[in-house]
Design a protein around this motif. Sequence first.
Motif, PDB file in Angstrom:
ATOM      1  N   ASN A 212       0.798  -1.223   0.000  1.00 25.36           N
ATOM      2  CA  ASN A 212       0.000   0.000   0.000  1.00 25.36           C
ATOM      3  C   ASN A 212       0.832   1.276   0.000  1.00 25.36           C
ATOM      4  O   ASN A 212       0.287   2.357  -0.238  1.00 25.36           O
ATOM      5  N   SER A 213       2.132   1.183   0.272  1.00 25.23           N
ATOM      6  CA  SER A 213       2.907   2.417   0.375  1.00 25.23           C
ATOM      7  C   SER A 213       4.384   2.150   0.121  1.00 25.23           C
ATOM      8  O   SER A 213       4.854   1.013   0.213  1.00 25.23           O
ATOM      9  N   PHE A 214       5.092   3.216  -0.194  1.00 24.23           N
ATOM     10  CA  PHE A 214       6.549   3.199  -0.253  1.00 24.23           C
ATOM     11  C   PHE A 214       7.054   4.547   0.256  1.00 24.23           C
ATOM     12  O   PHE A 214       6.328   5.546   0.243  1.00 24.23           O
ATOM     13  N   ARG A 215       8.294   4.560   0.715  1.00 25.72           N
ATOM     14  CA  ARG A 215       8.850   5.764   1.347  1.00 25.72           C
ATOM     15  C   ARG A 215       9.872   6.435   0.426  1.00 25.72           C
ATOM     16  O   ARG A 215      10.647   5.772  -0.260  1.00 25.72           O
ATOM     17  N   ILE A 216       9.846   7.790   0.470  1.00 23.66           N
ATOM     18  CA  ILE A 216      10.800   8.616  -0.265  1.00 23.66           C
ATOM     19  C   ILE A 216      11.514   9.501   0.748  1.00 23.66           C
ATOM     20  O   ILE A 216      10.874  10.105   1.618  1.00 23.66           O
ATOM     21  N   TYR A 217      12.823   9.610   0.621  1.00 21.74           N
ATOM     22  CA  TYR A 217      13.615  10.433   1.527  1.00 21.74           C
ATOM     23  C   TYR A 217      14.011  11.741   0.840  1.00 21.74           C
ATOM     24  O   TYR A 217      14.176  11.804  -0.383  1.00 21.74           O
ATOM     25  N   ASN A 218      14.152  12.781   1.663  1.00 14.99           N
ATOM     26  CA  ASN A 218      14.599  14.094   1.177  1.00 14.99           C
ATOM     27  C   ASN A 218      13.760  14.550  -0.020  1.00 14.99           C
ATOM     28  O   ASN A 218      14.289  14.862  -1.095  1.00 14.99           O
ATOM     29  N   VAL A 219      12.451  14.574   0.203  1.00 17.20           N
ATOM     30  CA  VAL A 219      11.538  14.922  -0.894  1.00 17.20           C
ATOM     31  C   VAL A 219      11.685  16.396  -1.275  1.00 17.20           C
ATOM     32  O   VAL A 219      11.800  16.740  -2.453  1.00 17.20           O
ATOM     33  N   TYR A 220      11.673  17.282  -0.281  1.00 18.35           N
ATOM     34  CA  TYR A 220      11.806  18.717  -0.542  1.00 18.35           C
ATOM     35  C   TYR A 220      12.269  19.395   0.743  1.00 18.35           C
ATOM     36  O   TYR A 220      12.072  18.868   1.836  1.00 18.35           O
ATOM     37  N   PRO A 221      12.877  20.570   0.661  1.00 19.12           N
ATOM     38  CA  PRO A 221      13.287  21.293   1.872  1.00 19.12           C
ATOM     39  C   PRO A 221      12.077  21.922   2.558  1.00 19.12           C
ATOM     40  O   PRO A 221      11.115  22.334   1.900  1.00 19.12           O
TER      41      PRO A 221
ATOM     42  N   GLU B  32      19.213  23.527   5.237  1.00 20.65           N
ATOM     43  CA  GLU B  32      18.209  22.809   4.461  1.00 20.65           C
ATOM     44  C   GLU B  32      17.705  21.609   5.254  1.00 20.65           C
ATOM     45  O   GLU B  32      18.428  20.642   5.477  1.00 20.65           O
ATOM     46  N   ILE B  33      16.473  21.709   5.731  1.00 17.29           N
ATOM     47  CA  ILE B  33      15.848  20.621   6.468  1.00 17.29           C
ATOM     48  C   ILE B  33      14.870  19.928   5.524  1.00 17.29           C
ATOM     49  O   ILE B  33      13.856  20.504   5.138  1.00 17.29           O
ATOM     50  N   SER B  34      15.183  18.703   5.128  1.00 12.00           N
ATOM     51  CA  SER B  34      14.386  18.007   4.134  1.00 12.00           C
ATOM     52  C   SER B  34      13.282  17.185   4.785  1.00 12.00           C
ATOM     53  O   SER B  34      13.346  16.834   5.963  1.00 12.00           O
TER      54      SER B  34
END
Length: 311
Positions: free
Chosen positions: A144-153, A171-173
């Motif tokens: 049902n889901s997957f994770r993405i890291y550092n999508v945007y600041p 920059e805090i992502s």
Amino acid sequence: MYSSGNPTNIANPVKDASVQIDIKTVSGRLTLYQTTLCEKIPWDKFNDDIDLDPQSFWDTYNENDIQLICCQADASILWLVPSVVQTRFIQSLDWDTDMDIIFTWVLTRDRPKGKEVVKYERTIDPVDLPMRSDVQKVLNGSMNSFRIYNVYPRYFRVTGSGDVRPLELEEISVNADLIINRANYEWWSFNDVNSSGVTGCGGLTGPMAIIISEEVPPQGIIGDTLSKFSIWGLYITFVLAVGRFIRLQCSDLRMRIPYENLPSCDRLIAICEDIYAARAEGELGVEEVLYWTLVKIYRSPHMLLEYTKID
């Protein structure tokens, strides 16, 4: 010219915001998540017990220009991709090609004219992408889901000229889970895994950002020039273009003195009229003598002064 045009800048807050996440392979590009349901909360509307700036990033900025953007976690559009298209897209993930995930903020302001809509688009770094197998399992219904890291600041600055830039200080992502909801209809959700560390959005876990929108000059020829082209546009327009035109009009004035600033030119005009009359009568010899006489007078400043004295 600038001081006479009321150079006092005015606030230019974000009026509308939207978020979109796309996935791209060799087969094409699909929109996974999109929402236009984003709330814009001014800085002065927060309670005193909510601290969105624990590291004092915004001390140098005007609080009236700072906003918290809180978006709904659930997409505002349904997932209506036909199964045959999904199958083809899943197969493309097995090929030895790149898989890109693109995150986009779209922000709307009142000014500058012609650049009211600004965009921040970021292609996620490959090391921060989910595994292709996880994306395939979500698309085919196994997960049902997957994770993405550092999508945007988390922190943004929207300049007066219409550029969207991450805050230079730090920059805090944001890390996020993309979840597909399966019921009578299917839609995607965006779950900010760090949302518990940012208060003020009332429990929303969708995309959120703290944005400072720089002030811009008011409307008018100078204000519009500054808003569209910054101070360099004002310099090029007025100092270089207008200044160069004025300089061309005023340059080499000393060369125009013999023609425009003599006391009396009656004798010189009479010689010119005699040259014209000799040419008309066919007396070319007389014309040549008069011509070289006129040239000799202009070549000698002393003779020029003698011939142009007032009688």
